[in-house]
Enzyme design. Structure first.
Site, PDB file in Angstrom:
ATOM      1  CG  ASP A 260     -23.185   3.534 -18.363  1.00  0.00           C
ATOM      2  OD1 ASP A 260     -22.378   4.442 -18.109  1.00  0.00           O
ATOM      3  OD2 ASP A 260     -24.311   3.725 -18.851  1.00  0.00           O
ATOM      4  CG  ASN A 268     -30.857  12.207 -13.688  1.00  0.00           C
ATOM      5  OD1 ASN A 268     -31.215  11.898 -12.545  1.00  0.00           O
ATOM      6  ND2 ASN A 268     -29.602  12.221 -14.061  1.00  0.00           N
ATOM      7  CG  ASP A 277     -28.587  12.524  -6.724  1.00  0.00           C
ATOM      8  OD1 ASP A 277     -27.994  12.366  -7.814  1.00  0.00           O
ATOM      9  OD2 ASP A 277     -28.718  13.627  -6.166  1.00  0.00           O
ATOM     10  CD  GLU A 303     -24.642   7.819 -16.879  1.00  0.00           C
ATOM     11  OE1 GLU A 303     -24.905   7.859 -18.087  1.00  0.00           O
ATOM     12  OE2 GLU A 303     -24.314   8.827 -16.228  1.00  0.00           O
TER      13      GLU A 303
END
Length: 404
Positions: A260, A268, A277, A303
């Site tokens: 993770d 973000n 991304d 993620e």
């Protein structure tokens, strides 16, 4: 109507069917360039048969005879080019061009030679055999050959041999006193019948191969995560369950790793989703670069990533996770778009007897939860638990009866 004319009519119909079939595949799958060439080749096959019907009505046969040879030669070459495109191999343009040009010149030179000449018959059929031999080379150049590809290889080889055998057959039973008389000869009936069998076998096999590969490509696309290039969750679960079953049956160890990305929401919010991304793509590239070819890798969602490693034990899995962790932290800022190094947390679990993929994922998730609670950017292992064989339905029924 002679027997040869009847078989020719059948060949015209068959060529039309395959030209249409390959055309439909090419229209449906725009990337199937090989199917376009095969549709073109079988379309030329229809022209060839039409010219065969026209030949008996010509006073001077030379133009139509040369056309019959040339059109059929181009049809065979088109099939070879179509196969090369389908196998994603560079078509042998130079070799085919030299073979076709030389063959056309030779055919033009032998137009006036006696039909009873063995040399003339051999020089007429040998170019067809040569093009088929080039097709054999194209199939052999395809590194991933399955049963259908091997069957097509055999068909091409037999086809090449059959063209070389035709001069002997023509000498034995005669191919007609003049080209216009060919269609009424026994040789024509035999030749066209064998040709029809090979035409059907070749067309069906190539169609099956193209449909097989188009379906495989569609399946791969439906199972692939477009951002990371890894399997999506559905693909990971399907491939992972199959790999797990194979490992369990073979008695080889295997581990599941769940990873993770740390503070991904913050990435973000701070840098924007485009940078997020980019981080996901960068981590996926590291995950794939560090893995063995037989590993099953996937983006499980957001993620979170998964890696199933057949043949690895718990320590090997930990080593892989640590390698990925260090490699990801070491990425330069231009690879991630972040000012500071990115990090990820990992949970590792070992395959136990009677495990399903869900069991393995659940234990790896538990180890990942530990890694997150202990400060992130680390690897934690789920300790193996004693194997417990699932109760059979009969035993469960029996215990229910006793308890009641």
């Amino acid at each position: 109507m002679s027997a040869a004319a009847f078989v020719l009519a059948i060949n015209l119909f068959i060529a039309g069917i395959f030209a249409t079939a390959f055309g439909v595949v090419a229209a449906y799958q725009r990337s199937a360039l090989g199917a376009r060439w095969l549709a073109f080749a079988y379309g030329l096959g229809m022209v060839n048969v039409t010219l065969e019907f026209i030949l008996p009505f010509q006073d001077d046969h030379r133009l139509v005879s040369f056309g019959i040879f040339a059109v059929f030669l181009f049809a065979l070459a088109g099939c070879v080019i179509g196969l090369a495109h389908h196998y994603r191999i560079r078509p042998p343009w130079t070799l085919l061009a030299l073979a076709v040009i030389a063959s056309l010149l030779v055919n033009f030179a032998i137009l006036e030679m006696p039909r009873a000449s063995f040399v003339r018959n051999l020089l007429y059929q040998a170019p067809y055999a040569l093009v088929q031999a080039i097709g054999v080379g194209v199939i052999l150049a395809n590194k991933r050959k399955g049963a259908l590809d091997l069957a097509l290889l055999v068909i091409y080889f037999i086809s090449a041999l059959h063209f070389l055998a035709k001069p002997v057959l023509a000498m034995a039973i005669g191919s007609g006193a003049a080209p216009q008389a060919y269609i009424g000869s026994t040789y024509a009936a035999v030749s066209q019948t064998v040709g029809a069998v090979l035409l059907i076998a070749n067309g069906l096999m190539m169609l099956l191969i193209i449909v097989r590969d188009v379906m495989a490509d569609m399946t791969a696309r439906s199972e692939t995560d477009t951002l990371s290039g890894l399997l999506n969750r559905r693909g990971f679960e399907d491939r992972g369950e199959n790999a797990l079953t194979l490992a369990a049956r073979s008695g080889v160890p295997a581990v599941m790793i769940v990873a993770d990305l740390d503070h991904f929401k913050q990435i973000n919010d701070t840098y924007g989703h485009a940078t997020g991304d980019k981080v996901i793509a960068a981590f996926a590239a590291v995950l794939e670069e560090c893995a063995a070819p037989h590993a099953v890798l996937g983006r499980l969602g957001g993620e979170e990533f998964g890696a199933f490693l057949p043949g690895a034990n718990l320590n090997t899995g930990k080593l892989y996770a640590e390698t990925v962790r260090h490699a990801f932290r070491s990425l330069p800022s231009d690879a991630t778009g972040l000012r500071d190094p990115a990090s990820a947390s990992f949970g590792v679990a070992q395959l136990m007897p009677y495990d399903h993929l869900a069991d393995l994922l659940r234990r790896a998730d538990g180890a990942l939860y530990e890694a997150k609670n202990e400060g992130r950017d680390c690897v934690r292992m789920a300790m193996p638990t004693p194997a417990r064989k699932p109760e059979s339905p009969n035993m469960a029924d029996r215990s229910d009866r006793f308890s009641s």
